[in-house]
Design an enzyme around this catalytic site. Structure first.
Site, PDB file in Angstrom:
ATOM      1  N   ASP A 171      66.106 -36.523 -50.772  1.00 26.79           N
ATOM      2  CA  ASP A 171      67.445 -36.431 -51.364  1.00 26.79           C
ATOM      3  C   ASP A 171      67.494 -37.448 -52.490  1.00 26.79           C
ATOM      4  O   ASP A 171      66.465 -38.024 -52.867  1.00 26.79           O
ATOM      5  CB  ASP A 171      68.529 -36.691 -50.297  1.00 26.79           C
ATOM      6  N   TYR A 189      79.967 -32.748 -38.181  1.00 27.49           N
ATOM      7  CA  TYR A 189      79.445 -33.853 -38.992  1.00 27.49           C
ATOM      8  C   TYR A 189      79.598 -35.181 -38.254  1.00 27.49           C
ATOM      9  O   TYR A 189      80.683 -35.734 -38.138  1.00 27.49           O
ATOM     10  CB  TYR A 189      80.129 -33.871 -40.364  1.00 27.49           C
ATOM     11  N   GLU A 232      75.589 -28.312 -53.402  1.00 26.10           N
ATOM     12  CA  GLU A 232      76.150 -29.257 -54.373  1.00 26.10           C
ATOM     13  C   GLU A 232      75.292 -29.414 -55.629  1.00 26.10           C
ATOM     14  O   GLU A 232      74.931 -30.516 -56.019  1.00 26.10           O
ATOM     15  CB  GLU A 232      76.348 -30.619 -53.690  1.00 26.10           C
ATOM     16  N   HIS A 265      70.397 -32.582 -55.592  1.00 26.09           N
ATOM     17  CA  HIS A 265      70.064 -33.696 -54.701  1.00 26.09           C
ATOM     18  C   HIS A 265      68.608 -34.139 -54.866  1.00 26.09           C
ATOM     19  O   HIS A 265      67.939 -34.455 -53.883  1.00 26.09           O
ATOM     20  CB  HIS A 265      70.337 -33.308 -53.244  1.00 26.09           C
ATOM     21  N   ARG A 308      68.820 -41.314 -47.334  1.00 28.86           N
ATOM     22  CA  ARG A 308      69.794 -42.351 -47.716  1.00 28.86           C
ATOM     23  C   ARG A 308      69.448 -43.644 -47.006  1.00 28.86           C
ATOM     24  O   ARG A 308      69.625 -44.725 -47.542  1.00 28.86           O
ATOM     25  CB  ARG A 308      71.206 -41.884 -47.382  1.00 28.86           C
TER      26      ARG A 308
HETATM   27  C1  ACM Z   1      76.107 -30.993 -47.172  1.00 28.73           C
HETATM   28  O1  ACM Z   1      76.794 -31.630 -46.358  1.00 28.73           O
HETATM   29  N1  ACM Z   1      76.122 -31.312 -48.459  1.00 28.73           N
HETATM   30  C2  ACM Z   1      75.269 -29.897 -46.753  1.00 28.73           C
END
Ligand code: ACM
Ligand code: ZN
Length: 513
Positions: free
Chosen positions: A179, A413, A322, A256, A150
């Site tokens: 990603d 996180y 995701e 991703h 990112r």
């Molecule tokens: C994640 O935070 N999508 C692994």
């Protein structure tokens, strides 16, 4: 719980420490010796002590000695990463079974020396407390994930982050290399990945991907990006290895994958779904590899082969989180695959995808690790699970006999603000859920912090999001839950050290947290 003696303010705290009442002045002639196996560690200690004013000569003679001793018989007691350290009037003595243990002993000594050692100011003649330490980590996976897709960070910035992990006795650098925001590693078989996929039209990368394009350099469009050559990767992996950090690379699949698919549109389900995302296209995100086309597997296996040649890590991370499987429902190739393989839904198709990749990694002697969505549709037989959506995925995997790395977003996180995840909250992270019995708990390898960089555009922000929370993560993974008052007292000199090192940290002026 053993609290750290007040004048021994180490983070993470050592498991056993007995503080004497006297101290050793290092401003006297000392002789330093170490075996070849500990050459890097011995030199690191020599440099540190010199910065604190010591005058060291090589050899074992003299009244006061600094010795690093490899002691394989201590493996049972100290484990592969532990050390013992004795400082008294005779000098400094480190015992470890491996170089990693010796390295961690040096990091402990570093934190006992004045913070001026961080700037190379050698006018400060230091005293080290007389102490006996026997120390070893609680968990063998003490990690941090860093997303360079990112936003892109230079080789030197990555090395700086590795230095920071080393100070905290962390041993895994999980490198999120690709990603939707950009492909960041040279793959010789697929040059478009970095000719195109590493360069997007906007610096800011936001979740809705509005108008993101990957035109590559040489167009009249503004571009932002970058990538690591394989030579640079080899250099970074070696730099990490010297500091006893394993670099675990991640290649995201099947989701991703926007940067890859924009570089090689034939890997998407349809030309339509490979179209660059615009507001008009809308959901779902067109960022998945087609699970029906053989080309997707050939591509990914070739990429992984090039990766395995430069990353010695036993673990190879394949993402798996995701995945927007709606595209697979509408794809003739994916539907044909499901029919041929007798798969009843797209979750099983994802499981088929990951199992196929696992077979390939297995055949190369590596272990597949993925985010906890790889449990959907059935877990690949030898996979290790990284539990991020909570601890449930990790619990399920451990009960099924799979190894697990815990990284629930509730505590781990570091892209979350400090209002949501304060430094103190990270200390509440419990890598082993209470629900697991002792046998199941053995499958928890450890934990890690994750720093996603959608909103982390530069190094100062990386540092502020990471520090001082990394201290909490290191404490939990090395030593376990601390006494809060004791931890808080240790945080004060720790913060001063970070400041001296010129690093940004959150709550710069706060002595408490
Ligand atoms: C994640 O935070 N999508 C692994
Ligand atoms: Zn498809």
């Amino acid at each position: 719980m053993i609290a750290t003696p007040t004048s021994l303010k180490l983070i993470p705290r050592p498991i056993e420490a007995t503080l004497g009442s006297d101290s050793l002045s290092i401003a006297q002639p000392m002789a330093i010796s170490y075996p070849d196996a500990f050459a890097f560690e011995g030199e690191a200690l020599r440099e540190l002590l010199s910065k604190a004013g010591a005058k060291l000569s090589a050899g074992k003679g003299g009244n006061v000695t600094v010795s690093l001793v490899q002691d394989r018989d201590e493996l049972g007691k100290l484990g592969p990463e532990g050390y013992s350290l004795k400082i008294d009037k005779a000098g400094i003595e480190i015992h470890a079974a491996t170089a990693a243990g010796a390295y961690y002993a040096v990091q402990s000594i570093r934190q006992m020396l004045p913070v001026s050692v961080e700037t190379g100011d050698n006018t400060n003649f230091a005293e080290l407390p007389h102490v006996k330490i026997v120390d070893r980590p609680k968990f063998k996976w003490r990690g941090m994930m860093f997303d360079v897709s990112r936003h892109f960070f230079s080789v030197d910035e990555i090395k700086g982050l590795l230095d920071l992990l080393a100070l905290h006795k962390m041993n895994i650098f999980h490198w999120h290399l690709v990603d939707d925001g950009g492909w960041r590693i040279e793959i010789k078989a697929y040059p478009e990945l970095t000719a195109k996929g590493a360069w997007r039209t906007k610096k800011d990368f936001v979740w809705d991907y509005l108008d993101i394009e990957f035109p590559g350099p040489g167009t009249d469009k503004p571009i932002y990006g970058g990538f690591y050559t394989q030579t640079e990767v080899v250099d970074i992996v070696a730099y990490a290895a010297q500091r006893h950090i394993t670099v675990v690379p991640e290649i995201e699949m099947p989701g991703h994958s926007l940067a890859a698919i924009c570089s090689y549109p034939e890997l998407a389900c349809t030309a339509e779904s490979a179209k660059l995302f615009t507001a008009e296209v809308g959901m779902p995100f067109p960022n998945v590899f087609c699970a029906g086309k053989e080309a997707s597997f050939k591509f990914l296996e070739t990429v992984l082969d090039e990766m395995m040649a430069i990353f010695p890590s036993k673990y190879i991370h394949v993402g798996g989180d995701e995945v927007f499987k709606v595209l697979w429902k509408n794809c003739e190739f994916c539907q044909k695959r499901m029919e041929e393989e007798g798969l009843t839904d797209v979750d099983e198709l994802q499981s088929y995808f990951i199992r196929r990749i696992e077979k390939h990694l297995d055949s190369m002697g590596r272990i597949l690790i993925g985010w906890d969505e790889i449990l959907q549709g059935g877990l690949a037989p030898n996979a290790t699970v990284m539990s991020w959506r909570g601890t449930e995925g990790g619990i399920e995997a451990a009960r099924a006999g799979h190894d697990v790395v815990m990284s629930p977003y509730s505590h781990c996180y570091f892209d979350f603000g400090y209002d949501k995840t304060p430094t103190e909250h990270v200390l509440m992270f419990e890598p082993i859920p209470e629900d697991l019995n002792p046998e199941e708990a053995k499958h928890i390898l450890g934990g890690q912090a994750n720093l996603w960089t959608e909103y982390v555009p530069d190094l100062a922000t990386v540092q502020r999001m990471t520090l001082p929370r990394l201290a909490s993560m290191a404490e939990i993974l090395w030593a376990g839950k601390p006494d809060l008052e004791d931890f808080s007292a240790r945080l004060t000199p720790y913060r001063e050290r970070l400041r001296t090192m010129g690093l940004s940290q959150n709550g710069e002026d706060e002595l408490e947290f």
